[in-house]
Scaffold this motif. Structure first.
Motif, mmCIF file in Angstrom:
data_model
loop_
_atom_site.group_PDB
_atom_site.id
_atom_site.type_symbol
_atom_site.label_atom_id
_atom_site.label_comp_id
_atom_site.label_asym_id
_atom_site.label_seq_id
_atom_site.Cartn_x
_atom_site.Cartn_y
_atom_site.Cartn_z
ATOM 1 N N THR A 88 105.849 64.797 -0.035
ATOM 2 C CA THR A 88 104.448 65.214 0.078
ATOM 3 C C THR A 88 104.129 66.176 -1.060
ATOM 4 N N VAL A 89 102.865 66.129 -1.490
ATOM 5 C CA VAL A 89 102.367 67.097 -2.472
ATOM 6 C C VAL A 89 101.025 67.610 -1.963
ATOM 7 N N ASP A 132 102.772 61.371 0.672
ATOM 8 C CA ASP A 132 101.421 61.759 1.058
ATOM 9 C C ASP A 132 100.943 62.824 0.072
ATOM 10 N N THR A 133 99.760 62.594 -0.529
ATOM 11 C CA THR A 133 99.169 63.621 -1.386
ATOM 12 C C THR A 133 97.869 64.101 -0.751
ATOM 13 N N ALA A 134 97.581 65.377 -0.917
ATOM 14 C CA ALA A 134 96.323 65.943 -0.426
ATOM 15 C C ALA A 134 95.976 67.108 -1.329
#
Lengths: 306, 306
Positions: A88-89, A132-134
């Motif tokens: 994740t980032v 998952d990027t957000a």
């Protein structure tokens, strides 16, 4: 003040045993009987801006490398082979200002981050299979979850050390903050070579410093330890740092984190790849023997205070 | 401006195929041929303070529930059974002030967070087997990585939709921000019941809103779609929200995120558990048919801009 250990102890008390789970919360990785012929190991680690790296100073490919290698080092600690990873980032929205503006765009920053991850993963045939990027108003935060397999070698845990065992490390320690915390190589091959001897009883990777990581082994194995101050291998970086901050080089070797060498116990033959630094004893004390006195070794390594 | 999709497309182009990986980056979960008799599915999702929840407003057990259920909803999207999870928590150091002070201590906050996670995981026989906690100067950030198993049902992906397929949803949509985004139940049992018919060609869970999530199916299946505006089931929360913000209830049903109902395609018999809302067509357009006109459906759901 309650710390991370207390919280983890409490969590362990809340989680019932499961037929799928051979080793659960509290080790470097969990060990799952997914395919009984080839155990599945899984764990997750995070790297946070301002704690594990500084996005204003460190290149994104080095940050990416570090988050993968921290997880690969957990594979080393268990003597398993890495197989796949998911990541994740969480990206700072404010990043259009600094430092990302220098790189043209956040997309390029993210690509460099990913390429650093990929290069580190490729070095151990580990595929990145999802993520998952957000974006948010917080700083840059990343996690990697690693899946490994036992591949013919029984996973090593923190709980097998026995009185009389030697205590060993795989390399010189201290001062990783000068750069090695970003550029270390996970000791996966060495870990499997050592584990294959059948003579290692417990193993952990040195992420928080000996004074803290040895405590994990002692707590989970119900043993104590005596370290020989003169036997601890000291890294040149610890000497450099000691000249700057006037702490003893030994202090850095014992308490600095992020060496990512292996700390192990067992009955191992003399070997140029490992250094014996002490002996496991009965009880629950961890002592440091200097030439003229023996003192309790305080845990001064990194602990997140809750 | 490049968005999350472009970054994910770029990442996919960087990752070579691997014999272990049946479905890689770009679906709800990756599908791994770990034990060939029982596929291993893995994915990770993060929840971030100020994006997915508000720690000043939402109880920690609800936040914990949400991060687990988002991941369980990914299991539903693939029609797999959840098995185990690992989690990370990045805790704000400043939290001794607000809102955590009201709770006595951060330890109690963390315990509530964990109990919310555990209760949600227990509901689907999913064990939490590991994790990582750290504190930092950023806001509260959590991730959960979920491991699922196919358990006799072929995993459904986003890429199997065919022209002529019906498009279906499993419940009324819109207005989840009024509370359902924290309290939804992952549609795992329904997903497996639908998948077991053999008549579902593609499935996704509605996390970003139909207008965006249907686009994932269309892109990855190389098809277009026509939705019937009158057929879209509208949640009471969308009606409530529409009275407040004067947008159409249909707008909320199409574009709000975090419904966590399932969106699926295939040839399914009429059933009270699902509602047909449109038809897959050739091409790449996504259209919305009102009684008097047909218009392109813009993607107004949530996308993280890079």
């Amino acid at each position: 003040m309650p710390g991370e250990f207390d919280f983890i102890d409490w969590i362990r008390s809340q989680v019932p045993s499961s037929p799928l789970v051979q080793t659960g919360i509290g080790d470097d990785l969990a060990v799952l009987k997914w395919d009984p012929a080839d155990l599945l190991l899984v764990g997750v680690d995070q790297v946070l801006d301002g704690v594990h790296f500084d996005s204003a100073k460190h290149a994104p490919d080095l940050i990416g490398r570090k988050v993968i290698n921290r997880n690969l080092s957990d594979c080393a600690a268990m003597a398993c082979l890495p197989a796949t990873a998911v990541a994740t980032v969480a990206l700072p929205r404010k990043s259009v200002v600094t430092p990302f503006s220098e790189m043209g765009s956040l997309l390029i920053f993210c690509q460099q981050l990913f390429l650093g991850m990929k290069q580190a993963a490729d070095a151990f045939d580990c595929s990145i299979v999802g993520g998952d990027t957000a974006s948010w108003d917080g700083p840059l935060a990343m996690t990697v979850t690693i899946l490994g397999r036992s591949a013919g070698i029984t996973p090593l845990t923190r709980s097998g050390a026995k009185a009389g065992d030697g205590i060993y490390v795989t390399g010189p320690l201290g001062g990783s903050i000068l750069g090695r915390h970003l550029t270390f190589t996970p000791r996966i091959h060495l870990a499997r070579q050592l584990a294959a001897t059948g003579n290692v009883t417990a193993m952990i990777d040195l992420s928080d410093g000996i004074s803290r990581d040895l405590r994990h082994i002692c707590r989970q194995s119900n043993v104590g330890a005596i370290l020989d101050a003169n036997a601890i291998p000291i890294h040149d970086d610890a000497l450099t740092l000691a000249r700057e901050d006037h702490l003893a080089p030994l202090h850095h070797a014992l308490h600095d984190g992020e060496d990512h060498e292996l700390l192990l116990t067992g009955q191992l033959a003399h070997d140029t790849l490992i250094t014996r630094i002490g002996t496991i004893v009965e009880g629950d004390q961890i002592l440091l023997r200097h030439h003229d006195r023996t003192v309790p070794l305080d845990a001064r390594g990194w602990e997140h205070v809750l």
